[in-house]
Scaffold this motif. Structure first.
Motif, PDB file in Angstrom:
ATOM      1  N   GLY A  84       9.119   4.090  22.388  1.00  0.00           N
ATOM      2  CA  GLY A  84       8.452   4.970  21.445  1.00  0.00           C
ATOM      3  C   GLY A  84       8.113   4.265  20.140  1.00  0.00           C
ATOM      4  O   GLY A  84       8.656   3.219  19.817  1.00  0.00           O
ATOM      5  N   MET A  85       7.191   4.859  19.397  1.00  0.00           N
ATOM      6  CA  MET A  85       6.770   4.327  18.115  1.00  0.00           C
ATOM      7  C   MET A  85       6.382   5.508  17.228  1.00  0.00           C
ATOM      8  O   MET A  85       5.741   6.448  17.695  1.00  0.00           O
ATOM      9  N   THR A  86       6.755   5.469  15.975  1.00  0.00           N
ATOM     10  CA  THR A  86       6.316   6.495  15.041  1.00  0.00           C
ATOM     11  C   THR A  86       4.955   6.102  14.474  1.00  0.00           C
ATOM     12  O   THR A  86       4.560   4.928  14.531  1.00  0.00           O
ATOM     13  N   SER A  87       4.249   7.054  13.919  1.00  0.00           N
ATOM     14  CA  SER A  87       2.954   6.757  13.292  1.00  0.00           C
ATOM     15  C   SER A  87       3.121   5.756  12.159  1.00  0.00           C
ATOM     16  O   SER A  87       2.274   4.889  11.947  1.00  0.00           O
ATOM     17  N   ALA A  88       4.230   5.877  11.430  1.00  0.00           N
ATOM     18  CA  ALA A  88       4.480   4.976  10.300  1.00  0.00           C
ATOM     19  C   ALA A  88       4.738   3.534  10.747  1.00  0.00           C
ATOM     20  O   ALA A  88       4.658   2.613   9.938  1.00  0.00           O
ATOM     21  N   GLU A  89       5.028   3.325  12.030  1.00  0.00           N
ATOM     22  CA  GLU A  89       5.246   1.977  12.558  1.00  0.00           C
ATOM     23  C   GLU A  89       3.962   1.333  13.072  1.00  0.00           C
ATOM     24  O   GLU A  89       3.987   0.185  13.501  1.00  0.00           O
ATOM     25  N   ASN A  90       2.855   2.044  13.020  1.00  0.00           N
ATOM     26  CA  ASN A  90       1.578   1.528  13.504  1.00  0.00           C
ATOM     27  C   ASN A  90       0.761   1.065  12.300  1.00  0.00           C
ATOM     28  O   ASN A  90       0.182   1.875  11.579  1.00  0.00           O
ATOM     29  N   PRO A  91       0.679  -0.257  12.052  1.00  0.00           N
ATOM     30  CA  PRO A  91       0.003  -0.757  10.851  1.00  0.00           C
ATOM     31  C   PRO A  91      -1.462  -0.322  10.756  1.00  0.00           C
ATOM     32  O   PRO A  91      -1.968  -0.073   9.660  1.00  0.00           O
ATOM     33  N   ASN A  92      -2.143  -0.224  11.881  1.00  0.00           N
ATOM     34  CA  ASN A  92      -3.538   0.196  11.880  1.00  0.00           C
ATOM     35  C   ASN A  92      -3.679   1.635  11.363  1.00  0.00           C
ATOM     36  O   ASN A  92      -4.560   1.935  10.559  1.00  0.00           O
ATOM     37  N   VAL A  93      -2.791   2.508  11.807  1.00  0.00           N
ATOM     38  CA  VAL A  93      -2.823   3.897  11.367  1.00  0.00           C
ATOM     39  C   VAL A  93      -2.410   4.004   9.901  1.00  0.00           C
ATOM     40  O   VAL A  93      -3.049   4.700   9.112  1.00  0.00           O
ATOM     41  N   VAL A  94      -1.348   3.304   9.524  1.00  0.00           N
ATOM     42  CA  VAL A  94      -0.869   3.341   8.137  1.00  0.00           C
ATOM     43  C   VAL A  94      -1.969   2.882   7.183  1.00  0.00           C
ATOM     44  O   VAL A  94      -2.232   3.521   6.159  1.00  0.00           O
ATOM     45  N   LYS A  95      -2.635   1.788   7.532  1.00  0.00           N
ATOM     46  CA  LYS A  95      -3.709   1.260   6.685  1.00  0.00           C
ATOM     47  C   LYS A  95      -4.809   2.297   6.490  1.00  0.00           C
ATOM     48  O   LYS A  95      -5.296   2.518   5.377  1.00  0.00           O
ATOM     49  N   ARG A  96      -5.220   2.958   7.545  1.00  0.00           N
ATOM     50  CA  ARG A  96      -6.286   3.961   7.456  1.00  0.00           C
ATOM     51  C   ARG A  96      -5.879   5.145   6.587  1.00  0.00           C
ATOM     52  O   ARG A  96      -6.679   5.650   5.794  1.00  0.00           O
ATOM     53  N   TRP A  97      -4.635   5.614   6.739  1.00  0.00           N
ATOM     54  CA  TRP A  97      -4.166   6.724   5.905  1.00  0.00           C
ATOM     55  C   TRP A  97      -4.063   6.298   4.446  1.00  0.00           C
ATOM     56  O   TRP A  97      -4.432   7.060   3.541  1.00  0.00           O
ATOM     57  N   GLU A  98      -3.565   5.102   4.195  1.00  0.00           N
ATOM     58  CA  GLU A  98      -3.455   4.619   2.812  1.00  0.00           C
ATOM     59  C   GLU A  98      -4.823   4.462   2.178  1.00  0.00           C
ATOM     60  O   GLU A  98      -5.009   4.772   0.995  1.00  0.00           O
ATOM     61  N   GLU A  99      -5.794   3.960   2.930  1.00  0.00           N
ATOM     62  CA  GLU A  99      -7.172   3.839   2.415  1.00  0.00           C
ATOM     63  C   GLU A  99      -7.767   5.207   2.089  1.00  0.00           C
ATOM     64  O   GLU A  99      -8.643   5.321   1.231  1.00  0.00           O
ATOM     65  N   ALA A 100      -7.266   6.247   2.760  1.00  0.00           N
ATOM     66  CA  ALA A 100      -7.717   7.610   2.488  1.00  0.00           C
ATOM     67  C   ALA A 100      -6.909   8.233   1.339  1.00  0.00           C
ATOM     68  O   ALA A 100      -7.118   9.384   0.982  1.00  0.00           O
ATOM     69  N   GLY A 101      -5.971   7.448   0.776  1.00  0.00           N
ATOM     70  CA  GLY A 101      -5.147   7.929  -0.335  1.00  0.00           C
ATOM     71  C   GLY A 101      -3.996   8.816   0.086  1.00  0.00           C
ATOM     72  O   GLY A 101      -3.466   9.567  -0.718  1.00  0.00           O
ATOM     73  N   LEU A 102      -3.575   8.701   1.358  1.00  0.00           N
ATOM     74  CA  LEU A 102      -2.528   9.556   1.898  1.00  0.00           C
ATOM     75  C   LEU A 102      -1.488   8.761   2.663  1.00  0.00           C
ATOM     76  O   LEU A 102      -1.674   7.565   2.918  1.00  0.00           O
ATOM     77  N   GLN A 103      -0.430   9.432   3.050  1.00  0.00           N
ATOM     78  CA  GLN A 103       0.598   8.849   3.913  1.00  0.00           C
ATOM     79  C   GLN A 103       0.373   9.382   5.337  1.00  0.00           C
ATOM     80  O   GLN A 103      -0.155  10.470   5.505  1.00  0.00           O
ATOM     81  N   PRO A 104       0.791   8.624   6.349  1.00  0.00           N
ATOM     82  CA  PRO A 104       0.646   9.127   7.724  1.00  0.00           C
ATOM     83  C   PRO A 104       1.402  10.449   7.900  1.00  0.00           C
ATOM     84  O   PRO A 104       2.507  10.586   7.390  1.00  0.00           O
ATOM     85  N   PRO A 105       0.782  11.409   8.583  1.00  0.00           N
ATOM     86  CA  PRO A 105       1.485  12.681   8.821  1.00  0.00           C
ATOM     87  C   PRO A 105       2.608  12.510   9.836  1.00  0.00           C
ATOM     88  O   PRO A 105       2.600  11.555  10.615  1.00  0.00           O
ATOM     89  N   GLU A 106       3.523  13.433   9.806  1.00  0.00           N
ATOM     90  CA  GLU A 106       4.628  13.394  10.780  1.00  0.00           C
ATOM     91  C   GLU A 106       4.151  13.834  12.126  1.00  0.00           C
ATOM     92  O   GLU A 106       3.257  14.584  12.278  1.00  0.00           O
TER      93      GLU A 106
END
Length: 148
Positions: A126-148
């Protein structure tokens, strides 16, 4: 024990309040529900129609000659299933509740269509969304944190 719970669609346009029994949810494995939701099964809570209050009326589509399904035409969230005639209850999708954690599955329905390879996936990594650098980068670029 009956609880008052709220829910709605992903974009927030459709909202509801329902009196539910969270200890009596179920998984439907029928082919129609799989197609309607895009999932391998769908978790439902069966609720009396008079115990559901729609704050905004959902959109409905006739999914078969005997049933229709509420959904949001803006974001696409599937919200449930109901018979066209003679039904006293509606199935609401467990995932559309604001806090689905109290729900417990008590049975499987339409087991003739069950995709058994998907019934127990605990052995998979398993992997959390916060462990996926591609997803984290996209959320941060949107000014947000990855949702749970």
């Amino acid at each position: 024990m009956t609880q008052t719970m709220t829910g709605g669609c992903q974009c927030g346009r459709i909202r509801y309040t329902a009196q539910v029994e969270p200890d009596d949810a179920y998984l439907c494995h029928c082919k129609m529900c799989r197609k309607a939701t895009g999932g391998v099964s769908i978790a439902f809570a069966n609720v009396p129609l008079d115990k559901v209050a729609w704050h905004t009326e959902p959109d409905w589509y006739r999914s078969s000659p005997i049933a229709h399904r509420p959904f949001c035409s803006h974001c696409g969230t599937p919200l449930g299933f109901a018979f066209l005639e003679g039904g006293e209850n509606i199935d609401l999708t467990v995932g559309s509740f604001d806090d689905p954690t109290p729900f417990r599955p008590r049975r499987n329905y339409a087991t003739e269509s069950m995709l058994t390879a998907w019934t127990d996936v605990r052995h998979l990594p398993g992997m959390t969304s916060a462990e996926n650098p591609n997803v984290v980068k996209r959320w941060e670029e949107a000014g947000l944190q990855p949702p749970e």
